[in-house]
Design a protein around this motif. Structure first.
Motif, mmCIF file in Angstrom:
data_model
loop_
_atom_site.group_PDB
_atom_site.id
_atom_site.type_symbol
_atom_site.label_atom_id
_atom_site.label_comp_id
_atom_site.label_asym_id
_atom_site.label_seq_id
_atom_site.Cartn_x
_atom_site.Cartn_y
_atom_site.Cartn_z
ATOM 1 N N PRO A 59 74.358 9.591 -21.772
ATOM 2 C CA PRO A 59 73.803 7.846 -21.819
ATOM 3 C C PRO A 59 74.531 6.199 -21.573
ATOM 4 O O PRO A 59 76.288 7.010 -21.328
ATOM 5 C CB PRO A 59 73.999 8.226 -23.876
ATOM 6 C CG PRO A 59 75.492 9.191 -23.956
ATOM 7 C CD PRO A 59 74.814 10.025 -22.407
ATOM 8 N N ILE A 60 74.508 5.656 -21.758
ATOM 9 C CA ILE A 60 75.142 3.966 -21.229
ATOM 10 C C ILE A 60 75.831 4.078 -22.585
ATOM 11 O O ILE A 60 76.948 3.235 -22.134
ATOM 12 C CB ILE A 60 74.458 3.248 -20.227
ATOM 13 C CG1 ILE A 60 72.902 3.697 -19.202
ATOM 14 C CG2 ILE A 60 74.583 2.312 -19.832
ATOM 15 C CD1 ILE A 60 74.077 4.469 -18.491
ATOM 16 N N GLU A 61 75.519 4.099 -23.297
ATOM 17 C CA GLU A 61 76.263 4.409 -24.421
ATOM 18 C C GLU A 61 77.001 5.398 -24.937
ATOM 19 O O GLU A 61 76.615 6.222 -24.977
ATOM 20 C CB GLU A 61 75.678 3.663 -25.930
ATOM 21 C CG GLU A 61 76.945 3.304 -27.171
ATOM 22 C CD GLU A 61 75.861 3.215 -28.557
ATOM 23 O OE1 GLU A 61 75.910 2.506 -29.275
ATOM 24 O OE2 GLU A 61 75.023 4.417 -28.381
ATOM 25 N N ALA B 37 60.379 -2.241 -20.187
ATOM 26 C CA ALA B 37 61.436 -1.674 -18.922
ATOM 27 C C ALA B 37 62.270 -1.715 -19.479
ATOM 28 O O ALA B 37 64.008 -1.540 -19.129
ATOM 29 C CB ALA B 37 61.709 -3.208 -17.964
ATOM 30 N N LEU B 38 62.685 -1.434 -21.540
ATOM 31 C CA LEU B 38 63.859 -1.100 -21.777
ATOM 32 C C LEU B 38 63.355 -0.187 -22.651
ATOM 33 O O LEU B 38 62.199 -0.044 -23.836
ATOM 34 C CB LEU B 38 64.616 -1.963 -22.572
ATOM 35 C CG LEU B 38 63.678 -2.981 -23.370
ATOM 36 C CD1 LEU B 38 63.995 -3.565 -24.187
ATOM 37 C CD2 LEU B 38 62.527 -3.724 -22.238
ATOM 38 N N GLN B 39 64.557 0.591 -22.735
ATOM 39 C CA GLN B 39 64.351 2.130 -23.824
ATOM 40 C C GLN B 39 65.257 1.341 -24.912
ATOM 41 O O GLN B 39 65.220 1.089 -25.925
ATOM 42 C CB GLN B 39 63.861 3.003 -23.643
ATOM 43 C CG GLN B 39 62.910 3.480 -23.023
ATOM 44 C CD GLN B 39 62.296 4.840 -22.213
ATOM 45 O OE1 GLN B 39 63.211 5.921 -23.041
ATOM 46 N NE2 GLN B 39 61.795 5.446 -21.498
ATOM 47 N N CYS B 40 66.467 1.738 -25.118
ATOM 48 C CA CYS B 40 67.392 2.021 -25.594
ATOM 49 C C CYS B 40 68.123 0.964 -25.787
ATOM 50 O O CYS B 40 68.390 0.126 -26.855
ATOM 51 C CB CYS B 40 69.061 3.078 -25.150
ATOM 52 S SG CYS B 40 69.684 2.894 -24.262
ATOM 53 N N GLY B 41 67.261 -0.188 -25.088
ATOM 54 C CA GLY B 41 68.689 -1.963 -24.354
ATOM 55 C C GLY B 41 69.747 -1.370 -24.218
ATOM 56 O O GLY B 41 70.376 -2.716 -23.805
ATOM 57 N N PHE B 42 70.084 -0.511 -23.521
ATOM 58 C CA PHE B 42 72.190 -0.580 -24.212
ATOM 59 C C PHE B 42 72.448 -0.841 -22.420
ATOM 60 O O PHE B 42 72.919 -1.679 -22.362
ATOM 61 C CB PHE B 42 72.482 0.562 -24.363
ATOM 62 C CG PHE B 42 73.988 0.874 -24.202
ATOM 63 C CD1 PHE B 42 73.979 0.203 -26.254
ATOM 64 C CD2 PHE B 42 75.186 0.988 -23.604
ATOM 65 C CE1 PHE B 42 75.543 -0.956 -26.603
ATOM 66 C CE2 PHE B 42 76.627 0.679 -23.549
ATOM 67 C CZ PHE B 42 76.917 -0.129 -25.296
ATOM 68 N N CYS B 43 71.768 -1.203 -21.462
ATOM 69 C CA CYS B 43 71.876 -1.309 -20.105
ATOM 70 C C CYS B 43 70.964 -2.943 -20.058
ATOM 71 O O CYS B 43 71.172 -3.280 -19.074
ATOM 72 C CB CYS B 43 70.830 -0.368 -19.242
ATOM 73 S SG CYS B 43 69.118 -0.687 -19.000
ATOM 74 N N THR B 44 70.365 -3.642 -21.266
ATOM 75 C CA THR B 44 69.270 -4.549 -20.641
ATOM 76 C C THR B 44 69.946 -5.603 -20.514
ATOM 77 O O THR B 44 69.798 -5.805 -19.372
ATOM 78 C CB THR B 44 68.234 -4.531 -21.618
ATOM 79 O OG1 THR B 44 67.576 -2.951 -22.161
ATOM 80 C CG2 THR B 44 67.093 -5.105 -21.306
ATOM 81 N N LEU C 184 73.235 1.194 -13.461
ATOM 82 C CA LEU C 184 72.474 2.234 -14.480
ATOM 83 C C LEU C 184 72.138 2.544 -15.446
ATOM 84 O O LEU C 184 72.014 1.850 -16.346
ATOM 85 C CB LEU C 184 73.739 3.113 -14.627
ATOM 86 C CG LEU C 184 74.633 3.231 -13.473
ATOM 87 C CD1 LEU C 184 75.253 4.624 -13.704
ATOM 88 C CD2 LEU C 184 74.086 4.083 -11.730
ATOM 89 N N CYS C 185 70.695 2.668 -15.475
ATOM 90 C CA CYS C 185 69.657 2.891 -16.608
ATOM 91 C C CYS C 185 69.333 4.310 -16.920
ATOM 92 O O CYS C 185 68.842 4.928 -16.003
ATOM 93 C CB CYS C 185 68.066 1.872 -16.532
ATOM 94 S SG CYS C 185 67.581 2.398 -18.035
ATOM 95 N N ARG C 186 69.524 4.935 -18.301
ATOM 96 C CA ARG C 186 69.150 6.253 -18.318
ATOM 97 C C ARG C 186 67.908 6.297 -18.602
ATOM 98 O O ARG C 186 68.089 7.845 -19.374
ATOM 99 C CB ARG C 186 70.889 7.210 -18.779
ATOM 100 C CG ARG C 186 70.672 8.643 -18.709
ATOM 101 C CD ARG C 186 71.755 9.017 -17.239
ATOM 102 N NE ARG C 186 71.417 10.237 -16.716
ATOM 103 C CZ ARG C 186 72.099 11.012 -16.468
ATOM 104 N NH1 ARG C 186 71.350 11.036 -15.498
ATOM 105 N NH2 ARG C 186 72.262 12.449 -16.492
ATOM 106 N N CYS C 187 67.651 5.658 -19.300
ATOM 107 C CA CYS C 187 66.158 5.891 -20.579
ATOM 108 C C CYS C 187 64.746 5.365 -19.080
ATOM 109 O O CYS C 187 64.195 6.387 -20.183
ATOM 110 C CB CYS C 187 65.779 4.718 -21.191
ATOM 111 S SG CYS C 187 67.363 4.951 -22.015
ATOM 112 N N THR C 188 64.736 4.686 -18.618
ATOM 113 C CA THR C 188 63.008 4.579 -17.510
ATOM 114 C C THR C 188 63.561 5.354 -16.563
ATOM 115 O O THR C 188 61.982 4.832 -16.465
ATOM 116 C CB THR C 188 63.511 2.476 -17.914
ATOM 117 O OG1 THR C 188 64.277 2.539 -17.240
ATOM 118 C CG2 THR C 188 63.418 1.859 -19.125
ATOM 119 N N GLY C 189 64.012 5.369 -15.794
ATOM 120 C CA GLY C 189 63.602 5.875 -14.906
ATOM 121 C C GLY C 189 63.715 4.437 -13.680
ATOM 122 O O GLY C 189 62.690 4.414 -12.459
#
Ligand code: FAD
Ligand code: FES
Ligand code: FES
Lengths: 290, 163, 798
Positions: free
Chosen positions: C188-190, B104-111, B140-145
């Protein structure tokens, strides 16, 4: 994206609040901040002073006054939404409030803040009109009550004077036999409305129309609304009646033309949504009757 | 009546994750900057500073809210909980597991923000209907869809039902 | 059991789920760091006639301000990938050319103060006419953005393969259309972040940034800073908050902050805010494509002619114009066609410069190409599935050489297509869903996409003519480096060069090394931070072009094999046996079925504790670095043939949509995507890449656009207006399936797969909407407004 420097004032009574407001030095009231702080961060708003309503007692209540609900200025949208959801006649209000931003902004944004902000695409200003509500405003010369239909002047501009504050909004409870509905088209879930339509209709035991208000947001500089034309009272809701009523909004339309929707499309959408909303409100009125 | 001047630094005491932090800051300081730069809890992230992305979401008195849209001085005396605080909660392990197992997370920035929102509904919402997609739409999560996040939530709900 | 191929949850998750990630904004790697803000141009094109900084400099807490005049004393313009007389600096010198272009850097005690100071700077601008229309520019109708770049034309090339004119002449059907793919970006969110420190005594720069390569740009930065490359040390943080290509373009800001640190004599930190990011970071290139295709009456594609205009923004910034060339080898997509002509224009406009964005060059190509197949099918009365069946490259044709020089390494395209159609219940939908209900119209559409991964560094030089190339040193290759080290007590550390931003490389690396050394993955430590001073790297290092599965993983694998071989050779020496009879199992050397007492730990220990006892020829320590080079990566030929990527995966998407013709709303009812990316290293992570890529593709199809008005002002400059899809905009149902045709030239047989759905979704959804509405969609995104222009509701264009 950081705000300009400003003084921060935390009045502890309404009198103190009026006192600082009276200084008139480019001050802004801070309620939930969900509209104001983005503008501060973008430096689109550059106040010299922010006056927070947070410490003032008596602004947090939702009071049942019998005929209406009185909502204190600091009541957040999510709390009000939960308070009215499932209440007879308040379908449009509770559904409409689901369209305001997200749970994470509704937890903080206030009902009165949304009214005072007067974004022409906002849900609550439209709903206040359709429920024939009003805002109670306090100023140097005391309290005054302004009907929603008189309150909104231009985009982001209301009758509220800079030295004044909205202390509460009042939401008349629909009479028995009233149904209401709300529909909105926005690009994404939680976005401001491209077009929103709200309607309340009261019918009698024979399912004849007795009363109604129909309004729309996103299609003019302010929310717009029209009463049920008096010559329809006593008739049942036919397609002709519905269409005629919806078309009575036309003279008030002045829709913006932007990237997402042309003016023409917005006009078309008001008619589309309008019809569905009127039919739905009438259906609910019928349901509520039984 | 408290009145702070714009050029003044003022003492702000916020309770974050159950601990009081007192810092001298300008009245204009955002809660997100207070948490990150003054207190050093960098698990809360900043992605837009206009309330849309949800990365900065924290719990304020248990409700999810944007820390980029609150002035630190205006938050007193409410309680703030960040991901660092949640991570120490006894019930948090199952959230961590559900998120990880469902990717449920990739870059983890939104997490951190998403976890705060999800936690608010897991904890105080017994019996209340939660529209999970509506809640998630505030992030918004841009990684996981979003697929992994939805699956993680489904697992967490399943566990609740079994309990 | 092997770890590779398993859905192993990520090791990264633990820290990220507890707020312990370390992103650039969280770091303070040197003491005394001050905060920077950037003053940016409000004009799309203007001359700067004066800058008054006196008030800003007088503000307490301000350390200094750097302008273009200061900067030009220590910087050289960035080298660019095309031979044009254009000077690109990270700060405007005397003229601004897009809204948001940096004009001054202010360094202060806090970001708040730096922004206050920026407000106090008075810049005298003389507005100039703007050039926003690429076609008008090429026709000579626009103002020139750079004095010496005529008609704003940054690159113009023509290519011809086979005999397209003849093939068109003998075709039964000619399809001719103009397509438009919009500017959009990664979000990107960052946002970007840079910390720069200049050592005044040695003249050394150290720059921390959420930069992920390609590290060719390291030499571009060193050139701009006028230093030899060892004097520019770049470090990346442990965690990067997404990029999708966009963060490769943080590099001008790395140079800007490095120069600022030098000029002001203090370490500086700049964290971009979202408004800066929207206006002035990077963007995908928009493209106008004029496509002409010839088909025979039975649906065979005979010839393809493309004329492409890319809007590269105000400066052509390396690696651009690569959007035009990244897919050069797979220009013809999944279809077997030999006659191709291509004309490429890269045109400067007063918009933000373009760069890498997930899919890079792919959606710009596949949107017209896959729409073309449906248009031809409709005109010929064929089913869109059938016309593809007729033209797909057959399994027996692999390895397949495309007209433009691509070498498709492996695949079974028919199989993927049929699986996709089955999963989507394609025939059933076709037979039932005629028309619609009320205002709803239903449609189905597909897209077949060859997904390149592992870019050949040489493809970028296709922007040059063969004659120009002949005068340069040849460029080629796709290399990745990795180091596997075993310390004195058997601790294993792996250092990689991919600078990941969420893809899970730390986990996959553990899986690979655990398999080779037969140790548990959790006993391995992976260092994914890049440090150009200490990490093994090459110019092609970094995260881009979906290269990790093929290149990065191979480097890790080969380095681990080197370690294994060294340790086994040592064991063989001690056991007095032939190394071929030995193998590792559970971290222990086995001789036949018999476990020996030799473990990885003990063998590695020997090389550290007792080097005197090592056999001759065996070096002390265990520290193996592998530079792995993907095969078939030649420079472009004299006839402009190039194998632009190392491997090519394949995917077919099938989308079902419901279009409300009254409102213009589009709902994606159901989405099927079937991939063949060879062997999957970690299926859980592979699906995550597909889901994320698809969300991206859906955004580009329906919502996202960086829209400028005619004065060059960005109208979608916040996340309120630039519409990134939320969970509620995702398809109601999503089915992902895989086939596995291994990549023959790659040790683990894996191909990249993170970009395919960005290339396919726009086309698949546009095909479905065209099907639903019975028209041909020629532009994206399909906003309500765009749909209403098609249906005429609300008066169409008004
Ligand atoms: C991501 C996001 C999405 C949103 N989406 C929507 C949406 O779909 N629909 C929508 O309607 N809104 C939306 N909003 C705005 C939100 O509803 C705000 O809560 C609301 O507009 C303002 O309420 P507030 O309490 O936050 O007011 P503030 O932001 O504090 O104040 C807004 C303005 O009203 C004035 N004001 C506030 N209270 C009073 C008072 N009592 N008396 C006099 N003046 C006062 C302030 O001075 C200020 O000018 C969104 C916001 C965000 C961040
Ligand atoms: S940073 Fe607060 S919502 Fe984006
Ligand atoms: S995991 Fe990267 S933005 Fe959500």
């Amino acid at each position: 994206m950081k705000p300009v420097p400003f003084d921060y004032v935390l009045p502890e009574t309404l009198d103190e609040l009026l006192e600082v407001l009276a200084l008139g030095n480019n001050a802004k009231i801070l309620a939930g901040g969900q509209s104001l702080v983005p503008m501060l961060n973008m430096r689109l708003a550059r106040p010299d002073m922010l006056i927070s309503l947070r410490r003032i007692p008596g602004l947090e209540g939702i009071e049942d006054e019998g005929q209406s609900l009185r909502v204190g200025a600091m009541v957040v949208q999510e709390r009000f939404r939960r308070a009215v959801s499932g209440r007879e006649g308040f379908d449009a209000l509770s559904v409409g409030m689901e369209h305001i931003g997200h749970p994470q902004t509704r937890s903080t944004g206030t009902v009165a803040g949304s009214i005072a902000h007067a974004d022409p695409s906002s849900e609550l200003p439209l709903l206040l009109q359709v429920y024939r509500g009003s805002a109670t405003i306090m100023g140097p010369s005391g309290l005054r009550n302004v009907e929603a239909r008189d309150l909104f002047l231009f985009p982001y501009t209301t009758l509220i004077e800079p030295q004044e504050v909205v202390v509460s909004t009042s939401w008349p409870k629909p009479l028995r036999g009233t149904g209401s509905a709300f529909m909105e088209i926005s690009r994404r879930r939680g976005d401001f409305a491209l077009v929103a339509v709200a309607c309340q209709i009261r019918i009698n035991g024979e399912r004849c129309l007795e009363d109604g208000v129909l309004g729309a947001a996103g299609v003019a500089g302010t929310p717009i609304s029209v009463e049920l034309p008096s010559h329809f009272k006593g008739q049942t809701l036919s397609e002709d009646v519905a269409q005629y009523w919806i078309q009575s909004l036309d003279p008030l339309l002045d829709p913006p033309n932007d990237l997402e929707a042309s003016s023409g499309l917005r006009r078309h959408l008001v008619h589309q949504l309008g019809y569905q909303t009127v039919v739905e409100a009438e259906r609910r009125a019928g349901g509520n009757k039984r | 009546m408290i009145r702070y001047g714009k050029d003044q630094r003022v003492a702000v005491t916020l309770t974050i994750n159950g601990r009081p932090y007192r810092r001298w800051v300008e009245p204009r300081m955002l809660l997100s900057d207070f948490i990150r730069d003054e207190v050093g809890l960098t698990g809360t992230h900043v992605g837009c500073e206009h309330g849309v992305c949800g990365a900065c979401t924290v719990l304020i008195d248990g409700e999810p809210a944007r820390s980029c849209l609150r002035l630190a001085v205006d938050v007193e005396p409410q309680n703030v909980t960040t991901i660092e605080g949640l991570a120490k909660e006894p019930g948090y392990e199952r959230v961590r597991r559900a998120f990880s197992q469902n990717h449920a997370l990739q870059c983890g920035f939104c997490t951190a923000g998403i976890v705060a929102s999800v936690w608010s509904r897991l904890e105080n919402y017994e019996g209340l209907q939660v529209d999970w997609d509506e809640l998630l739409s505030g992030h918004l999560c841009r990684c996981t869809g979003y697929v992994g996040i939805q699956n993680a939530i489904r697992d967490l709900q399943g566990e609740e039902r079994e309990q | 059991m092997s770890w590779v191929g398993q859905s192993v949850p990520r090791f990264e998750d633990g820290r990220l789920m507890s707020g312990q990630g370390q992103y650039i904004a969280d770091l303070a790697p040197v003491p005394g760091i001050r905060q920077a803000a950037i003053l940016r141009s409000p004009y799309a094109h203007a001359r700067i006639s004066g800058i008054d900084m006196s008030q800003a400099l007088a503000l307490p807490g301000v350390f200094g301000i750097v302008t273009g005049a200061d900067l030009s004393t220590i910087l050289a313009p960035f080298p660019v990938g095309v031979p044009i007389p254009m000077k690109y600096f990270p700060l405007a010198i005397d003229r601004v050319r897009y809204v948001g272009e940096p004009v001054a850097v202010i360094v202060a005690e806090s970001r708040y103060l730096a922004e206050d100071a920026a407000d106090l700077i008075r810049v005298n601008y003389q507005p100039l006419p703007v050039a926003m229309d690429v076609e008008a520019s090429v026709q000579g109708g626009s103002t020139w953005i750079h004095d010496d770049v005529a008609d704003n034309l940054a690159n113009h090339r023509t290519f011809r393969y086979g005999d397209p004119e003849e093939a068109l002449k003998s075709s039964d059907l000619i399809v001719e259309e103009r397509f438009f793919y919009p500017r959009n970006t990664g979000i990107p969110i960052e946002t970007y972040g840079v910390i720069a420190h200049y050592d005044q005594s040695l003249g050394d720069y150290t720059v921390w940034a959420n930069f992920h390569g390609p590290f060719t740009l390291h030499s571009v930065m060193a050139h701009a800073l006028k230093v030899t490359t060892q004097k520019l040390r770049i470090k990346t943080p442990t965690d990067i908050g997404g990029s999708f290509g966009v963060k490769s373009a943080v590099y001008p800001y790395m140079v800007l902050m490095a120069a600022t640190s030098r000029l002001l004599g203090i370490p500086v930190k700049w964290v971009e805010d979202r408004l800066e990011h929207m206006k002035a970071s990077s963007s995908a290139s928009s493209r106008i494509s004029y496509l002409t295709a010839g088909f025979s009456s039975d649906g065979r594609l005979r010839a393809l002619k493309l004329r492409q205009y890319d809007d590269v923004g105000a400066y052509i910034r390396a690696p651009e114009p690569a959007t035009l060339y990244r897919v050069h080898g797979n220009l013809t997509g999944a279809y077997d066609v030999a006659n191709v002509s291509l004309e490429n224009f890269a045109v400067l406009t007063n918009r933000v410069p373009t760069g890498l964005v997930r899919g890079y060059g792919g959606p710009q190509l596949y949107f017209p190409l896959e729409r073309m197949m449906d248009i031809a099918a409709r005109k010929l009365g064929l089913d869109p599935a059938d016309i593809r069946r007729k033209n797909l490259i057959r399994p027996d044709q692999f390895p397949y050489r495309t007209a433009s020089g691509g070498l498709y390494d492996s695949g079974n395209y028919q199989q993927v297509l049929e699986t996709a159609l089955n999963e989507a219940k394609y025939e059933q939908f076709r037979s039932q869903a005629a028309g619609g209900k009320g205002p709803m119209r239903y449609g189905i559409g597909m897209a077949a996409v060859v997904e390149p991964s592992g870019s050949n560094m040489g493809y970028v030089t296709v922007a040059y003519t063969p004659e120009e190339r002949a005068r340069q040193l040849p460029k080629s290759g796709a290399v990745s480096a990795a180091t596997v080290a075993v310390d004195a007590l058997g601790g294993i550390t792996v250092q990689i060069d991919s600078a990941p931003e969420g893809q899970g490389h730390e986990t996959v690396v553990r899986q690979i090394v655990a398999d080779v050394l037969t140790v548990p993955p959790e006993t391995i430590r992976v260092i994914a931070e890049m440090d150009t001073a200490t990490t093994a790297w090459t110019i092609s290092s970094g995260s881009y072009s979906s290269r990790f599965a093929a290149a990065g993983a191979s480097a890790v694998h080969t380095a681990a094999v080197q370690v294994r071989d060294k340790l086994l050779a040592l064991a063989a020496n001690h056991l007095h046996t032939d190394v071929k009879t030995l193998r590792f199992e559970q971290g222990r050397v086995f001789h036949g079925d018999e476990a020996s007492s030799w473990t990885v730990k003990r063998l590695a220990g020997l090389t550290h504790w007792h080097p005197a006892g090592l056999p001759t020829g065996t070096t002390p320590g265990v520290y193996e670095t592998s530079y792995f080079s993907l095969p078939n990566m030649e420079p472009p030929t004299a006839t402009d043939l190039v194998n632009s990527s190392a491997t090519y995966g394949f995917l077919v998407d099938v989308a079902k949509v419901a279009v409300n013709v009254e409102t213009g709303e589009i709902e994606i009812l159901d989405y099927v995507t079937v991939h063949d990316a060879g062997n999957l290293l970690n299926p859980l992570l592979a699906d995550g890449q597909i889901q994320g890529g698809l969300a991206f593709g859906i955004g580009s199809a329906l919502y996202e656009t960086l829209h400028y008005d005619e004065d060059g002002q960005l109208l979608t400059g916040s996340l309120m207006d630039y519409l990134v899809p939320t969970v509620s905009e995702m398809p109601h149902s999503l089915t992902i399936r895989h086939h596995h045709t291994p990549a023959p030239g790659v040790p683990l047989g894996a191909k990249g797969l993170g970009e395919g759905n960005v290339m396919s979704a726009g086309a698949a959804i546009a095909n479905a909407v065209s099907d639903a509405l019975g028209t041909e969609v020629l532009a994206l995104p399909l906003s309500l407004r765009a749909v209403s222009d098609i249906t005429g509701k609300g008066g169409g264009q008004r």
